[in-house]
Design a protein around this motif. Sequence first.
Motif, short mmCIF file in Angstrom:
data_model
loop_
_atom_site.label_atom_id
_atom_site.label_comp_id
_atom_site.label_asym_id
_atom_site.label_seq_id
_atom_site.Cartn_x
_atom_site.Cartn_y
_atom_site.Cartn_z
N GLN A 130 14.88 -7.89 4.15
CA GLN A 130 14.91 -9.04 3.24
C GLN A 130 13.48 -9.50 3.06
N ASN A 133 9.63 -9.56 -10.14
CA ASN A 133 10.46 -8.36 -10.03
C ASN A 133 9.61 -7.09 -10.05
N ILE A 139 8.64 -6.08 -6.60
CA ILE A 139 9.77 -5.48 -5.87
C ILE A 139 9.94 -4.03 -6.32
N LEU A 172 18.53 -1.46 -3.77
CA LEU A 172 18.39 -2.90 -3.89
C LEU A 172 19.78 -3.52 -3.87
N SER A 192 20.45 -7.05 -3.42
CA SER A 192 20.50 -8.30 -4.18
C SER A 192 19.09 -8.77 -4.49
N ILE A 193 19.04 -9.54 -5.56
CA ILE A 193 17.77 -10.17 -5.95
C ILE A 193 18.14 -11.53 -6.53
N VAL A 220 11.00 -14.87 -6.29
CA VAL A 220 12.20 -14.04 -6.14
C VAL A 220 12.40 -13.71 -4.66
N THR A 221 13.66 -13.75 -4.22
CA THR A 221 14.01 -13.22 -2.89
C THR A 221 14.85 -11.97 -3.12
N PHE A 222 14.74 -11.05 -2.20
CA PHE A 222 15.47 -9.79 -2.39
C PHE A 222 16.02 -9.30 -1.05
N GLU A 223 16.98 -8.38 -1.17
CA GLU A 223 17.54 -7.69 0.00
C GLU A 223 17.73 -6.23 -0.40
#
Length: 185
Positions: free
Chosen positions: A129, A135, A138, A156, A158-159, A172-175
């Motif tokens: 995470q 984006n 990422i 990916l 989730s974003i 942005v947060t991502f997983e």
Amino acid sequence: MTVRINLLPWREWARERRKRRFFGALGLAAAATVVVVALAGASLNASIGQQEQRNRFLASRIGDLDERIAELEELLVRRDRVVERWRTLEEQLWGGSNTRRIFDELARTAVPGAYYTSVARRGRLIAAQGAAESNDQIAAMMRNLQDSDAFDTPLLKSIEKADPDAVDTQAVTFELTFTTDDRGA
């Protein structure tokens, strides 16, 4: 004049002589039979004694071998324990270097403006995470992960956009998840 000879006593003497010879031969045969049976019995008893001696010798050797087998089995158990410890140690050593290698590759694949907030590993699967300013960062990080020799294709999960009212600059947060490529290890 005729002479008369009585052959009766002579015949009786001959008959007695034949009887004595017969009983003598019969006695001699009986004595010989007794001697042969006695010799056969003695020989058989000697053979039985020798076989019992061999059996006692073999029994003692079998006892010695049983003790040695027990020692060997104990050594095999100890060897298995040592091998298991060695494998555990080897896994820890290789796993440690593999973990170091993974963190090294994660640092190499990072791009400016994006960072990881947590990284978890289960076997070959790594779940990460993080946060990024855009984006595009990422996407660049995912391309770097894919081009790396240490990882297989990242996915990916989730974003999400960060809260626009938040003070920090995270946009942005991502997983994402990916697996380690054990071929390079």
